[in-house]
Write an enzyme that holds these catalytic residues in place. Sequence first.
Site, PDB file in Angstrom:
ATOM      1  N   ASN A   1      40.321 127.926 115.015  1.00 14.99           N
ATOM      2  CA  ASN A   1      40.540 126.809 114.334  1.00 14.99           C
ATOM      3  C   ASN A   1      41.368 125.600 114.735  1.00 14.99           C
ATOM      4  OD1 ASN A   1      40.631 125.939 111.903  1.00 14.99           O
ATOM      5  ND2 ASN A   1      42.090 127.730 110.685  1.00 14.99           N
TER       6      ASN A   1
ATOM      7  N   LYS B   1      41.995 123.389 112.224  1.00 11.34           N
ATOM      8  CA  LYS B   1      43.134 123.331 111.232  1.00 11.34           C
ATOM      9  C   LYS B   1      42.486 121.315 111.271  1.00 11.34           C
ATOM     10  CE  LYS B   1      45.239 127.343 111.101  1.00 11.34           C
ATOM     11  NZ  LYS B   1      45.947 128.102 110.536  1.00 11.34           N
TER      12      LYS B   1
ATOM     13  N   HIS C   1      39.430 130.542 104.125  1.00  9.53           N
ATOM     14  CA  HIS C   1      40.849 130.725 104.520  1.00  9.53           C
ATOM     15  C   HIS C   1      41.571 131.024 104.007  1.00  9.53           C
ATOM     16  CE1 HIS C   1      43.711 129.790 107.208  1.00  9.53           C
ATOM     17  NE2 HIS C   1      42.626 130.360 108.496  1.00  9.53           N
TER      18      HIS C   1
ATOM     19  N   GLU D   1      44.583 129.280 104.006  1.00  5.73           N
ATOM     20  CA  GLU D   1      45.589 127.982 103.205  1.00  5.73           C
ATOM     21  C   GLU D   1      44.279 127.971 102.291  1.00  5.73           C
ATOM     22  OE1 GLU D   1      44.851 126.395 107.746  1.00  5.73           O
ATOM     23  OE2 GLU D   1      46.691 127.674 108.018  1.00  5.73           O
TER      24      GLU D   1
ATOM     25  N   GLU E   1      42.807 138.122 108.650  1.00  3.55           N
ATOM     26  CA  GLU E   1      43.906 137.437 109.066  1.00  3.55           C
ATOM     27  C   GLU E   1      45.401 137.808 108.189  1.00  3.55           C
ATOM     28  OE1 GLU E   1      42.449 133.101 111.497  1.00  3.55           O
ATOM     29  OE2 GLU E   1      42.634 132.900 109.159  1.00  3.55           O
TER      30      GLU E   1
ATOM     31  N   GLY F   1      50.192 131.265 111.988  1.00  3.18           N
ATOM     32  CA  GLY F   1      51.537 130.042 112.610  1.00  3.18           C
ATOM     33  C   GLY F   1      53.224 130.627 112.516  1.00  3.18           C
TER      34      GLY F   1
ATOM     35  N   SER G   1      48.199 134.068 115.210  1.00  2.00           N
ATOM     36  CA  SER G   1      49.090 134.174 116.195  1.00  2.00           C
ATOM     37  C   SER G   1      48.803 134.468 117.396  1.00  2.00           C
ATOM     38  CB  SER G   1      50.683 134.517 116.069  1.00  2.00           C
ATOM     39  OG  SER G   1      51.655 133.863 114.868  1.00  2.00           O
TER      40      SER G   1
END
Length: 250
Positions: free
Chosen positions: A9, A11, A94, A96, A166, A172, A212
């Site tokens: 991904n 991003k 996702h 985010e 996730e 991250g 991660s």
Amino acid sequence: MRRKVIAGNWKMNMLPNETIEYIEKFSKLVKDTKNEVILCVPYTDLFYALMNAQDTNIKIGAQNMHFAEKGAYTGEISAQMLKSIGVEYVIIGHSERRQYFAETDESVNKKIKAAFSNGLKPIVCVGETLEQRESGLTEKIITMQTKLALEGLEEEQVKNTIIAYEPIWAIGTGETATAQDANESIKAIRGEVRKNYGEDVADNIIIQYGGSVKSSNAKELFETSDIDGGLVGGASLLPEEFAKIVNYDE
Ligand code: PGA
């Protein structure tokens, strides 16, 4: 035996020229793997990624889409648009997008349905926040998100959905869930699928871990009983590093 599916991904990173260079290097490094390899790239890189991945084993995905067929939704991209240029996968929900762009369980469900109606395969993200984890709510949150995401889908569609577990606190941050913890959460998600869609669907659905993932922890994570690969953010930006993750079993 379920296959392993490893998706990058990117991003909001990478320009077309970087995409072309990346795929040239990366495709040579992963050409012999039996694992499924997907790169989910920004909209502006999709065409270049598709052109350059044409004669490789790399599949291309987008990172979001709108649920409507078409219409007055300035700035949005539909499932049909993605399909029309040859995109195969799309990340939906996702964290985010849930956090910064008001994605809800309801819009996630609508997007998954629109993806299937247009022949795209969704990679659906679920995961708990640190606060929820610390309050002992992990299982409750992730099974609820799973249930709501898949509501109203046919068994065959659920079988073809990829779920990415996730934990938000691991994205991250350099913090990874332990392989054992991640495996337990994924077992809970698979249990929810079993409850609603039966044994066969639960045994076949691909459930990835994300947060991660790097070449140093991929093997330990992916060799557990229930983790069927990964959704990889930061570490997918470097072709050599991501290739090591894809080739974790060599
Ligand atoms: P990360 O991101 O690997 O950089 O933690 C994973 C993701 O957000 O999909």
